[in-house]
Design a protein around this motif. Structure first.
Motif, PDB file in Angstrom:
ATOM      1  N   GLY A  16      13.327   6.402  -0.544  1.00  0.00           N
ATOM      2  CA  GLY A  16      14.006   6.843  -1.754  1.00  0.00           C
ATOM      3  C   GLY A  16      14.370   5.670  -2.628  1.00  0.00           C
ATOM      4  N   PRO A  17      14.953   5.944  -3.762  1.00  0.00           N
ATOM      5  CA  PRO A  17      15.272   4.884  -4.718  1.00  0.00           C
ATOM      6  C   PRO A  17      16.303   3.886  -4.189  1.00  0.00           C
ATOM      7  N   VAL A  18      16.120   2.640  -4.570  1.00  0.00           N
ATOM      8  CA  VAL A  18      17.045   1.562  -4.231  1.00  0.00           C
ATOM      9  C   VAL A  18      17.644   1.075  -5.539  1.00  0.00           C
ATOM     10  N   PRO A  19      18.966   0.899  -5.625  1.00  0.00           N
ATOM     11  CA  PRO A  19      19.558   0.415  -6.867  1.00  0.00           C
ATOM     12  C   PRO A  19      19.030  -0.974  -7.230  1.00  0.00           C
ATOM     13  N   GLU A  20      18.795  -1.182  -8.505  1.00  0.00           N
ATOM     14  CA  GLU A  20      18.360  -2.491  -8.978  1.00  0.00           C
ATOM     15  C   GLU A  20      19.577  -3.347  -9.302  1.00  0.00           C
ATOM     16  N   ASP A  21      19.358  -4.643  -9.462  1.00  0.00           N
ATOM     17  CA  ASP A  21      20.426  -5.585  -9.805  1.00  0.00           C
ATOM     18  C   ASP A  21      19.935  -6.447 -10.964  1.00  0.00           C
ATOM     19  N   PRO A  22      20.026  -5.924 -12.192  1.00  0.00           N
ATOM     20  CA  PRO A  22      19.500  -6.640 -13.356  1.00  0.00           C
ATOM     21  C   PRO A  22      20.110  -8.025 -13.549  1.00  0.00           C
ATOM     22  N   ALA A  23      21.355  -8.199 -13.174  1.00  0.00           N
ATOM     23  CA  ALA A  23      22.005  -9.506 -13.351  1.00  0.00           C
ATOM     24  C   ALA A  23      21.305 -10.583 -12.524  1.00  0.00           C
ATOM     25  N   ARG A  24      20.709 -10.192 -11.405  1.00  0.00           N
ATOM     26  CA  ARG A  24      19.990 -11.136 -10.545  1.00  0.00           C
ATOM     27  C   ARG A  24      18.478 -11.041 -10.726  1.00  0.00           C
ATOM     28  N   GLY A  25      18.047 -10.144 -11.618  1.00  0.00           N
ATOM     29  CA  GLY A  25      16.617  -9.971 -11.844  1.00  0.00           C
ATOM     30  C   GLY A  25      15.913  -9.248 -10.707  1.00  0.00           C
ATOM     31  N   VAL A  26      16.663  -8.468  -9.922  1.00  0.00           N
ATOM     32  CA  VAL A  26      16.085  -7.739  -8.787  1.00  0.00           C
ATOM     33  C   VAL A  26      15.662  -6.350  -9.250  1.00  0.00           C
ATOM     34  N   ARG A  27      14.386  -6.054  -9.031  1.00  0.00           N
ATOM     35  CA  ARG A  27      13.828  -4.743  -9.370  1.00  0.00           C
ATOM     36  C   ARG A  27      13.581  -3.965  -8.091  1.00  0.00           C
ATOM     37  N   SER A  28      13.313  -2.668  -8.234  1.00  0.00           N
ATOM     38  CA  SER A  28      12.987  -1.867  -7.061  1.00  0.00           C
ATOM     39  C   SER A  28      11.811  -0.955  -7.382  1.00  0.00           C
ATOM     40  N   THR A  29      11.146  -0.523  -6.327  1.00  0.00           N
ATOM     41  CA  THR A  29      10.038   0.412  -6.474  1.00  0.00           C
ATOM     42  C   THR A  29      10.007   1.328  -5.265  1.00  0.00           C
ATOM     43  N   SER A  30       9.507   2.525  -5.459  1.00  0.00           N
ATOM     44  CA  SER A  30       9.338   3.477  -4.359  1.00  0.00           C
ATOM     45  C   SER A  30       7.865   3.514  -3.980  1.00  0.00           C
ATOM     46  N   LEU A  31       7.603   3.644  -2.705  1.00  0.00           N
ATOM     47  CA  LEU A  31       6.232   3.679  -2.196  1.00  0.00           C
ATOM     48  C   LEU A  31       5.951   5.014  -1.544  1.00  0.00           C
ATOM     49  N   TRP A  32       4.718   5.456  -1.659  1.00  0.00           N
ATOM     50  CA  TRP A  32       4.268   6.642  -0.937  1.00  0.00           C
ATOM     51  C   TRP A  32       3.361   6.158   0.175  1.00  0.00           C
ATOM     52  N   VAL A  33       3.511   6.712   1.346  1.00  0.00           N
ATOM     53  CA  VAL A  33       2.762   6.272   2.516  1.00  0.00           C
ATOM     54  C   VAL A  33       1.737   7.331   2.891  1.00  0.00           C
ATOM     55  N   ARG A  34       0.527   6.867   3.239  1.00  0.00           N
ATOM     56  CA  ARG A  34      -0.505   7.763   3.752  1.00  0.00           C
ATOM     57  C   ARG A  34      -1.194   7.062   4.918  1.00  0.00           C
ATOM     58  N   SER A  35      -1.725   7.817   5.830  1.00  0.00           N
ATOM     59  CA  SER A  35      -2.417   7.248   6.986  1.00  0.00           C
ATOM     60  C   SER A  35      -3.752   6.661   6.547  1.00  0.00           C
ATOM     61  N   ASP A  36      -3.985   5.392   6.897  1.00  0.00           N
ATOM     62  CA  ASP A  36      -5.235   4.727   6.548  1.00  0.00           C
ATOM     63  C   ASP A  36      -5.433   3.575   7.530  1.00  0.00           C
ATOM     64  N   GLY A  37      -6.244   3.787   8.556  1.00  0.00           N
ATOM     65  CA  GLY A  37      -6.444   2.789   9.602  1.00  0.00           C
ATOM     66  C   GLY A  37      -6.965   1.464   9.079  1.00  0.00           C
ATOM     67  N   ALA A  38      -7.905   1.489   8.134  1.00  0.00           N
ATOM     68  CA  ALA A  38      -8.466   0.250   7.586  1.00  0.00           C
ATOM     69  C   ALA A  38      -7.398  -0.528   6.822  1.00  0.00           C
TER      70      ALA A  38
END
Length: 86
Positions: A16-38
């Motif tokens: 889920g979402p993670v709060p960003e910290d603009p004062a420190r220049g920290v950004r966040s992103t959400s990832l979707w996971v799928r099964s992929d052996g390679a």
């Protein structure tokens, strides 16, 4: 929680979402996971080569799994926790 992310870094989460910290220049992103052996093999190769690193905050036995979930829900896990099987 972005206190464990270096200034100017990015926090990535599948939970889920993670709060960003603009004062420190920290950004966040959400990832979707799928099964992929390679793709998993490629990630393992990057870890082995030292090109990818995961912040592991703790190693705890499976007997403490309920406490791990409690700590996660309370925001007390500053990084990944590896649960050790017997």
């Amino acid at each position: 929680m972005t206190s464990y992310v270096a200034d100017g870094g990015v926090s990535a989460s599948t939970a889920g979402p993670v709060p960003e910290d603009p004062a420190r220049g920290v950004r966040s992103t959400s990832l979707w996971v799928r099964s992929d052996g390679a793709q998993l093999a490629e990630l393992v190769a990057k870890v082995d080569a030292g090109k990818l690193r995961a912040h592991v905050a703790a190693h705890r036995p499976v007997a403490e799994l309920a406490a791990v979930h409690e700590d996660a829900g309370a925001g007390r896990l500053p990084g990944k926790t590896v649960v050790l099987a017997p």
